[in-house]
Design an enzyme around this catalytic site. Sequence first.
Site, PDB file in Angstrom:
ATOM      1  N   ASP A 103       0.858  -1.180   0.000  1.00  8.49           N
ATOM      2  CA  ASP A 103       0.000   0.000   0.000  1.00  8.49           C
ATOM      3  C   ASP A 103       0.898   1.234   0.000  1.00  8.49           C
ATOM      4  O   ASP A 103       2.116   1.132   0.234  1.00  8.49           O
ATOM      5  CB  ASP A 103      -0.904  -0.041   1.232  1.00  8.49           C
ATOM      6  CG  ASP A 103      -1.857   1.130   1.282  1.00  8.49           C
ATOM      7  OD1 ASP A 103      -2.328   1.560   0.212  1.00  8.49           O
ATOM      8  OD2 ASP A 103      -2.127   1.630   2.392  1.00  8.49           O
ATOM      9  N   LYS A 104       0.325   2.398  -0.253  1.00 11.22           N
ATOM     10  CA  LYS A 104       1.119   3.626  -0.259  1.00 11.22           C
ATOM     11  C   LYS A 104       0.919   4.437   1.003  1.00 11.22           C
ATOM     12  O   LYS A 104       1.833   4.617   1.798  1.00 11.22           O
ATOM     13  CB  LYS A 104       0.779   4.488  -1.482  1.00 11.22           C
ATOM     14  CG  LYS A 104       1.633   5.753  -1.582  1.00 11.22           C
ATOM     15  CD  LYS A 104       1.083   6.730  -2.593  1.00 11.22           C
ATOM     16  CE  LYS A 104      -0.130   7.454  -2.051  1.00 11.22           C
ATOM     17  NZ  LYS A 104       0.209   8.414  -0.964  1.00 11.22           N
ATOM     18  N   ASP A 122      -1.366  -1.039   6.081  1.00 12.62           N
ATOM     19  CA  ASP A 122      -1.620  -0.577   7.447  1.00 12.62           C
ATOM     20  C   ASP A 122      -3.088  -0.279   7.716  1.00 12.62           C
ATOM     21  O   ASP A 122      -3.438   0.071   8.830  1.00 12.62           O
ATOM     22  CB  ASP A 122      -0.803   0.679   7.737  1.00 12.62           C
ATOM     23  CG  ASP A 122      -1.278   1.871   6.929  1.00 12.62           C
ATOM     24  OD1 ASP A 122      -1.736   1.659   5.790  1.00 12.62           O
ATOM     25  OD2 ASP A 122      -1.214   3.002   7.423  1.00 12.62           O
ATOM     26  N   GLU A 126      -3.373  21.112   0.265  1.00 15.15           N
ATOM     27  CA  GLU A 126      -3.840  22.465   0.528  1.00 15.15           C
ATOM     28  C   GLU A 126      -3.511  22.890   1.948  1.00 15.15           C
ATOM     29  O   GLU A 126      -3.180  24.043   2.204  1.00 15.15           O
ATOM     30  CB  GLU A 126      -5.347  22.541   0.286  1.00 15.15           C
ATOM     31  CG  GLU A 126      -5.734  22.568  -1.181  1.00 15.15           C
ATOM     32  CD  GLU A 126      -7.034  23.333  -1.395  1.00 15.15           C
ATOM     33  OE1 GLU A 126      -7.890  23.250  -0.508  1.00 15.15           O
ATOM     34  OE2 GLU A 126      -7.179  23.988  -2.433  1.00 15.15           O
TER      35      GLU A 126
END
EC number: 7.6.2.1
Length: 1463
Positions: free
Chosen positions: A565-566, A1038, A669
Amino acid sequence: MIGGGKRCSEAARRLRQRPDTLELAVLDGQEVEKQDDDQSPSGAIGEPAATASTSSSTKKTCWFQFARSSRNRRKRLHCEEDEEEVDNGRKACLAQPEGMNIGSSTQTIATPLMIGDSFYSLATAAPNPAEYTNPEDQEQYKQRDPSVVSESKSTRSRSLRRLSQMRRRRSSYYFSENERRIRANDKEFNLQYKYHNNYIKTSKYSVFTFLPFNLLEQFQRLANFYFLCLLVLQLIPAISSLTPVTTAIPLIGVLTLTAVKDAYDDIQRHLSDSQVNNRKSKTLRNGKLVDAKWSEVQVGDVIRLDNNQFVAADILLLTTSEPNGLCFIETAELDGETNLKAKQCLTETIELGDHHDALWNFNGEILCERPNNLLNKFDGTLIWRNQRFALDNEKILLRGCVLRNTQWCYGVVVFAGVDTKLMQNSGKTQFKSTGVDRLLNFIIIGIVLFLVSICALFAVGCAIWEGFIGQHFQVYLPWEHIIPKDYIPTGATVIGLLVFFSYAIVLNTVVPISLYVSVEVIRFIQSFLINWDEEMYYARTNTYAKARTTTLNEELGQIQYIFSDKTGTLTQNIMTFNKCSINGRTYGDVIDLRTGEPIEVTEALQCVDFSANPHHESDFRWYDRTLLDAVRSDEEHSHVFFRLLALCHTVMAETVEGKLEYQAQSPDEAALVAAARNFGFVFRSRTPNSITIEVMGRLEEYELLNILDFNNVRKRMSVILRRGDSVVLYCKGADNVIYDRLHSGQEDLKARTQDHLNKFAGEGLRTLVLAERRLTEQYYKDWRTRQQEAALAMDSREEKLNEIYEEIESDMQLVGVTAIEDKLQDGVPKAIANLQSAGIKIWVLTGDKQETAINIGYSCQLLTDELADVFIVDGNSVEEVEKQLRQFKESIKIYNRFRPGGTEALYNSDSNMDPLSVTMTQTSVFMHESSAPPTPPPPPAISVVTFSAECNDLFGDEKRSLDGGAASIVIDETTGFALVVNGHSLVHCLSPELEIKFLDIASQCKAVICCRVTPLQKALVVELIKRAKNAVTLAIGDGANDVSMIKAAHIGVGISGQEGLQAVLSSDYAIAQFRYLERLLLVHGRWSYYRMCKFLRYFFYKNFAFTLCHCWYSLFCGFSAQTVFDPMFISVYNLFYTSLPVLSLGIFEQDVSDKNSLEYPRLYTPGLKSELFNIREFIYSVLHGAFTSLVLFLIPYGVYKDGVSQHGYILSDHMTLGAVVATILIVDNTAQISLYTSYWTVVNHITIWGSLVWYFVLDYFYNYVIGGPYVGSLTQAIKDLTFWMTMLITVMVLVAPVLAYKYYLLDVHPSLSDKIRQKSLKKFHSRASSDVRRTPSSRRGRRSVRSGYAFAHQEGFGRLITSGKIMHKKPQDFAFPLGLGTKKTQALHNNLASADQTKTNSSGNHMGNNNNTNQRHNQNQNHSSMADISVEGRVHEADAGGSGGTEDMSPRAPCQDLDTINL
């Protein structure tokens, strides 16, 4: 109906009212069948119905008649179902069937109720007179069905009671089996459907089922069942020469040990289940809000969620603390995305508020789809107060989400427990076994077949021997009483049959039960070594690595594919403002004034002090002082830069405990607005019509005219603001998009900024380009008019709006570039580089956008600029995806044609050279002796879009062709391909017709990134690799969105991150940081595999050497199954004499240190190819054991046959021979394991030499203390010199070939570990380590021609802001004179000096009046919400704009008609 031709359609229309027709019959006393029969042939609506019978028997049979004939009638009358009904003016009086998808709008369909509030009485067979405004229609209705008018109250009440009973009994007839019906706050109603409760169970056993289920599971293992059969045979005295204890004790031991381990694992699962199920949720019960456990929450319950609380189940949002029914959620547990998502409830349910009485009385019914795993789809209908409301995914909160920036919300549970989408995506728990286990099962089958063959051979030999020789010795060797003695051949055959089973018992030690006991013990202790490793301890969270399973350790040493996963796995999910470029000058690097080189930024470097700014953030880090000096010196370009950052965004500001806090929809942002805040440009507040910022202590208020929102097609967002008489457009977006829309004449600035962009992209930073355009008032008014006309257009609205937006977002002035760092976890690039160097392929499967995923790929060096090409698969159909895959295949062929000795050739070569080797020393060692051909010219640079070849590079540099083979390897390490696949394209790639092509291309790529994938797609990708490649896979994540992937892979690793413990609870191993995966695999995984393989090789050797002695002895004992050893020696050989040395070998053995294992990743390669233990190695161990047993038996037999000691004692007796052979066997085992051991510890010395001493001690104790049958045999033998000479000769004969072979391999064919042990580490420098450990200062010199654009923003927040629906205040409170401001703004004014209230000129007064438009058509673009301003608002705006503003006073902003704005 006019003609008889539509009779069927009219009848079909009436019979589609199937349940309600019956209900009307109950209420009105009619019979359904009679009503149908009495209809006129013409089917006229107004024709009176037949008089209903009032008999009780007829009423009782109504339901049965309906149930018996409903299906046939529906089939018969389906002929003209789609024909148009005649009565178009009447409203539909029937409830829509379940599952009807009205759409995503909030359209309300009025559906009159006749009786009560129940949905079941929504429709009647006769029309409602109240629906008709014409008196003639009402009179016609009364004439048609007079029973409705004349029915008495008592009859009505009885009918209602009966109807209520029938509804409960006939619930299955009201909706399809593919649909679901829920009634809020009605437990009795929902219980009849037997929906799952919210109880979660991941455990396998209970107290009562543990013993039978666990034993059943264990005996499914072939070895356990095999030993159970042997135990049964040993219980038969006629065929057993060994006591059953020899098998029973080890079997019971291994069953007990495994059961204890399984029980422990299941207890941990019970504890985790209990922790989740016992969480508290506020639930409405009897009108009161009570704290209930999650497990007690049921479908239909109304629950309350507070801010930062996890959603207990999938709920339909009813009401929130926000005025417009909005709430914000974080879905990191589901899709890995941490940017907030907005959800909004129905406007009709907002009025419920937090009033418990109103919420308890809410009795809406929900018709929705059945449980599924589609996270982004929900179809349903809410029926409440005689009306229907469409439900979609925007009104559903899923289990696992976290409520953010919302004080509270209420919702009704739709799916609970295993029905929730989170659990539907979690996948099934699969039984996992290692490749070594599977190989052992295959070997055991082979050994059993070998054993049966040997036993059959010996049984035949015994029968022959007994038939020809043994029959003459019955006086000395009498046959058993069960043996027939009348006919010799028959008796010999029976004896041979019995001997078959006897030899099966005697020779069973070739696969002793102690093998599995030893394997379990080794794995168990290896798990503790992982748990105790201080190098994998994360001090920040006080977390150690944890092996949550003890059966997969050696599989860690054979991983071929890693699926990661990232978010939260590779990254920290923290965005920081790292660098920027303003007006062609870069900021962020700290320059050494002496050398002029950038200084590496570390924690020790002092950061810039922002304490002079009262609004600064203490955790903000910036190290370049020059930018702050430029801001404080009022440098114009820096002010424009930060003013743009403070104004062009969708961030919301609020004051919490006196501190200004920002709530951002995306972390990008948040980082940009926070940077502007720390540099003195503080975003203070916003309304739908204004934005207030504080610049260096002075308030500036801007009228917000438009927000041109961001989406994935536009790749930019803009705001149009007015302050005083100035109108300005601020824009930020992707570099290629903004550069195409810049004003001409900025070539020098664009070139310098592009150089900075390349530099930032080379460092893996996320870039955005900033631009502005000054507008004249007249031009903006004209543009606004055209924009509103386009927004109100009925056809081609999106295309027209795109043209309007393109027009105003052109001729812009370049302001600068921002560079944000998506902070990786520590050590991620180094870990990925080393894992790739070890030959492991890494795939990233993430739910993030394509740009974000690619940017992280470059940041963590999974993707590099040296790659030949990065293929992007983004087709929307099977044909498009197939075309792209075909083009990519051609590109790879071009690459391979110009580089025939490239990566693919190395992969397919028969040499031991690993294509992903990164160690310079290894390359020189392996390639030095071979005369490698010159390196072919480099391949042409292949474009992702055009697939063209650059002619200048076609033939390359001729100097490269003069390099040797080592250079060839270096080139192939840094070049290659990468593949990026979008989620919608992955669906087609995984289809049967394309999966082979997809796999073919993916297998030739150095890295693969799949973005926008669902949790289920992650699991499907893993399953595809497992099935098609037969590869060992590891999945690491995770969050809960990674659970299905973790369960599908051979090894699942969970990271104890910020997204909860769902992944950890489903994993096999848990670590705190991704970088620890490198040590887990390259050190512990490699060691575990190396130790297990070495243990098995030695174990099979020693057992074959021990067992086959019986085979040689059988040649001299008439195949009688007589053992050569003492039965007690046979029983304890594997338990006491040889168990501890081999256990020490399996636990502590290592060929190189952990430091070398990390420095030389290629040491991992043998595990990828299963080189250390396979069929070939097993056969070698068997042959070695057979040779040893032959020598062990024949030399002592030859010495002691007819032998006499020097004292005249006869040595040729069975017991002496057995004792001598047993002793030499123990000594040989000790010598062999000493040669096997590479890493000596105190434990090894104690177990190896101690076992040799232990043999003599136990032999003496057994024979002399207990009184064994072999008493004195060994004592007498060792007194004679013959024994010692025999032992010396035998051991030398056995050890000499082994030593010779080891030294031959070491000298002629040394392995990499042999070389590392022979040479000092000072002479070995890993090229990979120097590459991946480069400091940030060395990375600053890199340039990249790719775009570094990435922006994790979601479409739609601009409309929420301008509509006021995102604001905490009521929309009507936002009409105010912008110059005066809100109460909050006035308070800010009062707190500042009076000088701050004077006129403030906005930076730059130059107005551009260039109306050139850039005709670029972007699709799927959302227009500004201000397009829906009312006509009065437009006139008011025009008048106000014409009058202009004085000083800081802006004209009064119009109040928009918020109801006309569609979300």
